[in-house]
Design a protein around this motif. Structure first.
Motif, mmCIF file in Angstrom:
data_model
loop_
_atom_site.group_PDB
_atom_site.id
_atom_site.type_symbol
_atom_site.label_atom_id
_atom_site.label_comp_id
_atom_site.label_asym_id
_atom_site.label_seq_id
_atom_site.Cartn_x
_atom_site.Cartn_y
_atom_site.Cartn_z
ATOM 1 N N ARG A 1 -36.996 9.951 -17.189
ATOM 2 C CA ARG A 1 -35.983 10.859 -16.624
ATOM 3 C C ARG A 1 -35.405 10.327 -15.317
ATOM 4 N NH1 ARG A 1 -35.847 15.311 -20.025
ATOM 5 N NH2 ARG A 1 -37.879 15.928 -20.846
ATOM 6 N N THR B 1 -31.830 8.977 -15.929
ATOM 7 C CA THR B 1 -30.776 9.893 -16.395
ATOM 8 C C THR B 1 -29.999 10.344 -15.160
ATOM 9 O OG1 THR B 1 -32.191 11.844 -16.139
ATOM 10 C CG2 THR B 1 -32.186 10.771 -18.305
ATOM 11 N N ASP C 1 -27.475 13.183 -15.408
ATOM 12 C CA ASP C 1 -26.887 14.519 -15.561
ATOM 13 C C ASP C 1 -27.817 15.562 -14.928
ATOM 14 O OD1 ASP C 1 -28.784 14.004 -17.670
ATOM 15 O OD2 ASP C 1 -28.138 15.885 -18.587
ATOM 16 N N ARG C 2 -27.305 16.753 -14.755
ATOM 17 C CA ARG C 2 -28.006 17.818 -14.044
ATOM 18 C C ARG C 2 -29.331 18.186 -14.693
ATOM 19 N NH1 ARG C 2 -26.990 23.010 -12.753
ATOM 20 N NH2 ARG C 2 -25.853 23.425 -14.688
ATOM 21 N N HIS C 3 -29.407 18.037 -16.034
ATOM 22 C CA HIS C 3 -30.617 18.459 -16.757
ATOM 23 C C HIS C 3 -31.530 17.289 -17.132
ATOM 24 C CE1 HIS C 3 -29.068 22.518 -16.842
ATOM 25 N NE2 HIS C 3 -27.911 22.034 -17.280
ATOM 26 N N SER C 4 -31.217 16.096 -16.633
ATOM 27 C CA SER C 4 -32.019 14.888 -16.970
ATOM 28 C C SER C 4 -32.236 14.778 -18.490
ATOM 29 C CB SER C 4 -33.366 14.915 -16.248
ATOM 30 O OG SER C 4 -33.177 14.998 -14.858
ATOM 31 N N THR C 5 -31.140 14.813 -19.217
ATOM 32 C CA THR C 5 -31.205 14.847 -20.678
ATOM 33 C C THR C 5 -31.627 13.502 -21.259
ATOM 34 O OG1 THR C 5 -29.363 16.412 -20.593
ATOM 35 C CG2 THR C 5 -29.911 15.484 -22.767
#
Ligand code: JFB
Length: 273
Positions: A57, A60, A62-66
């Motif tokens: 993570r 990553t 993005d905000r949600h650690s996708t």
């Protein structure tokens, strides 16, 4: 998130050169903390093993650690996205350059139910590699394109630890790391206990006993108290042959050159059954 194990180990207590570097990439880096216990942790402390665990993570943005998405073509479950894996593996490759890593490609072990089955022979082979990287997938696994890309930068080894289904690659990686690292010279205390072991020569081990000689009315086999070393060696060999014939006949079938004594013993066990 930074795990306690995610960045380089503290300076080794002695100025020994690490004989092997192991990197692990996972969304559950804490899972691998168990490796710090016992023999492997001590090898890390002595500087014989460099062990770094990386959190996928961290790669990553993005905000949600996708790290996952739905599978193209449909089907159950989720698939791990290619880009975080590529960035994590590129980080490991760059890190290696900084540690004066060898010129050969590092070996990338990808635990997978679709891999070749890991065994002692493969463990011995991998114990001779200077840099191992374990890519621990979760969900339904990792986008095939990043595996194909990685094959250009690593010696790719998709590996299964056996014919049963796990939820991810972490436990499989721990199994393989333990089996491999204990074969590195100096990691296990007594090198003799390596050569005597099950699977080293294709037979299961003989039964073992310690004091007291009578425990709750159960005696240790008398021959072990006899001091007759040749007779003890033959008895132990017979017990190994008997056990292997009983529970792992597949192993016996793979043995090439059994002695006349071994074959006689096996025939005796056969007729007793
Ligand atoms: C390894 C894994 C999953 C697809 C995915 C990543 N012997 C073994 N059994 N299962 C695994 C393994 C090894 N090595 C394994 C990595 C992953 C399982 N999964 C879950 C389960 C079934 N099919 C995701």
């Amino acid at each position: 998130m930074m795990s306690p194990m995610s960045e380089p180990n503290p300076a080794p207590t002695e100025a020994t050169v690490p004989q092997m570097a192991i990197d692990v990439v996972s969304i559950f880096p804490e899972y691998l903390a168990g490796l710090q216990l016992s023999l492997i942790g001590k090898a890390v402390d002595r500087g014989q093993l460099r062990l770094n665990v990386h959190d996928l993570r961290d790669f990553t943005f993005d905000r949600h650690s996708t790290v996952d998405d739905s599978p193209y073509g449909g089907g159950a479950g989720m698939v791990m996205k290619a880009e975080p894996w590529a960035l994590a593996l590129e980080h490991v490759l760059a890190d290696r350059a900084g540690h004066g890593g060898g010129s050969a490609k590092p070996t990338l072990i990808v635990p997978s139910p679709a891999g070749a089955v890991f065994d002692q022979r493969i463990a011995e082979d991998l114990a001779g590699v200077d840099h191992l990287v374990f890519a621990c997938g979760r969900y339904e696994g990792i986008d095939q394109r990043v595996i194909d890309w990685a094959a250009e930068h690593f010696e790719l080894r998709p590996m299964s630890i056996g014919d049963y289904v796990l939820n991810g690659g972490e436990v499989a990686s721990m199994v393989m790391i333990e089996a491999i690292s204990r074969l590195i010279p100096g990691v296990i205390g007594n090198p003799e206990s390596l050569t005597e072991e099950s699977h080293e020569d294709g037979l299961l081990e003989y039964p073992i006993y310690t004091k007291p000689s009578n425990w709750r009315g159960r005696e240790v086999p008398e021959i072990l108290l006899s001091g007759n070393h040749a007779a003890i060696a033959r008895w132990r060999r017979d017990r190994r042959l008997e056990r292997t014939a009983e529970v792992r006949p597949d192993l016996l079938a793979r043995l090439a050159d059994l002695s006349e004594e071994d074959l006689t013993a096996l025939e005796r066990f056969e007729s007793q059954r």
